[in-house]
Design a protein around this motif. Structure first.
Motif, PDB file in Angstrom:
ATOM      1  N   PRO A   1       0.841  -1.212   0.000  1.00 56.90           N
ATOM      2  CA  PRO A   1       0.000   0.000   0.000  1.00 56.90           C
ATOM      3  C   PRO A   1       0.874   1.259   0.000  1.00 56.90           C
ATOM      4  O   PRO A   1       2.035   1.198   0.437  1.00 56.90           O
ATOM      5  CB  PRO A   1      -0.795  -0.120   1.303  1.00 56.90           C
ATOM      6  CG  PRO A   1      -0.135  -1.178   2.094  1.00 56.90           C
ATOM      7  CD  PRO A   1       0.659  -2.024   1.192  1.00 56.90           C
ATOM      8  N   PRO A   2       0.326   2.369  -0.497  1.00 60.39           N
ATOM      9  CA  PRO A   2       1.118   3.607  -0.509  1.00 60.39           C
ATOM     10  C   PRO A   2       1.659   3.923   0.885  1.00 60.39           C
ATOM     11  O   PRO A   2       0.963   3.749   1.876  1.00 60.39           O
ATOM     12  CB  PRO A   2       0.104   4.666  -0.961  1.00 60.39           C
ATOM     13  CG  PRO A   2      -0.928   3.905  -1.715  1.00 60.39           C
ATOM     14  CD  PRO A   2      -1.022   2.566  -1.080  1.00 60.39           C
ATOM     15  N   GLY A   3       2.896   4.346   0.903  1.00 61.35           N
ATOM     16  CA  GLY A   3       3.535   4.638   2.192  1.00 61.35           C
ATOM     17  C   GLY A   3       4.429   3.502   2.658  1.00 61.35           C
ATOM     18  O   GLY A   3       5.283   3.685   3.508  1.00 61.35           O
ATOM     19  N   GLU A   4       4.189   2.303   2.066  1.00 57.99           N
ATOM     20  CA  GLU A   4       5.017   1.149   2.448  1.00 57.99           C
ATOM     21  C   GLU A   4       5.915   0.694   1.295  1.00 57.99           C
ATOM     22  O   GLU A   4       6.540  -0.348   1.361  1.00 57.99           O
ATOM     23  CB  GLU A   4       4.134  -0.020   2.906  1.00 57.99           C
ATOM     24  CG  GLU A   4       3.478   0.232   4.249  1.00 57.99           C
ATOM     25  CD  GLU A   4       2.593  -0.921   4.691  1.00 57.99           C
ATOM     26  OE1 GLU A   4       2.875  -2.065   4.310  1.00 57.99           O
ATOM     27  OE2 GLU A   4       1.618  -0.658   5.401  1.00 57.99           O
TER      28      GLU A   4
END
Lengths: 68, 177
Positions: free
Chosen positions: B132-135
């Motif tokens: 997911p975005p951010g990871e």
């Protein structure tokens, strides 16, 4: 090139065959032919010495400097 | 067979063995990563980001392609080295073909170094692409191996230059009677 080889002239004057000179000097007739036509980059002192000895001449008799 | 030819033959066998090893290792690590649990810098790197077994099919294919690029360049360099050894076996030490083969080895090694440098970055990008975005992660690494790889690459290029100079000198000497 301003240096010209006069070996053919000396051979004619001394009435020596290229084949005999090549055999005496220890180079191939092909290389002697290249030397006569001036299509070489240089002559070893040993070769020059052997040619002069066999033709009884001086290096200056074989080489000439001519301005382009 | 004299010792010189024997050593060249031995070198050829070592190169063929290395090529086989590179291909086997690169295919194996992506097809069945569990079998090579303690080998492979790429695998150890990807393990930090979920491991190969956690990847979906397209990630595995992309990872394999990214891994195959430096491997392919290394194989091409080794193949050029075999070409050079064949020239040496034929006694063509200063031939133009020997110079070309050496220069090709040098250039391929430089490309290999560039590909290796980008390899880790791309592998981490692929491994974390489905996160997911951010990871998602971006890693840039420059190992001492990459820098040391410059030595054989530049050496091959320098020797290629030396071969050219030696050939020019030989040709000039051949024109002195």
């Amino acid at each position: 090139m301003p240096i010209t080889v006069r070996l053919d002239v000396m051979l004619a004057e001394r009435k020596v065959k290229s084949k005999d000179l090549a055999a005496h000097v220890g180079i191939t007739e092909a290389n002697l032919s290249l030397l006569k036509s001036g299509k070489v980059k240089g002559v070893r002192f040993a070769t020059l010495e052997a040619i002069c000895k066999y033709l009884d001449c001086q290096p200056g008799d074989l080489l000439r400097y001519e301005e382009d | 067979m004299n010792n010189k030819l024997l050593s060249l033959t031995l070198l050829k066998w070592i190169i063929w063995f290395s090529i086989t090893l590179i291909i086997t290792f690169n295919v194996w690590i992506w097809v069945d990563p569990s079998a090579l649990s303690h080998l492979g810098a790429e695998k150890r790197l990807i393990d930090n980001y979920g491991g190969i077994s956690g990847m979906v099919l397209w990630q595995r294919i992309a990872g394999f392609v990214v891994d195959a690029l430096p491997a392919g360049l290394l194989i091409a360099a080794l193949a050029s080295l075999i070409g050079l050894i064949r020239q040496l076996e034929a006694g063509n030490w200063f031939a133009e073909a020997s110079e070309r083969a050496l220069a090709r080895v040098g250039h391929l090694m430089l490309w290999y170094l560039l590909a290796s440098f980008l390899n880790d970055t791309l592998l981490v990008l692929i491994a974390t692409a489905t996160n997911p975005p951010g990871e998602r992660a971006l890693a840039i690494s420059l190992s001492s191996d990459t820098v040391l790889g410059l030595v054989p690459a530049l050496m091959a290029l320098v020797i290629a230059r030396m071969v050219r100079l030696a050939r020019e000198q030989r040709d000039e000497l051949n024109q002195i009677v």
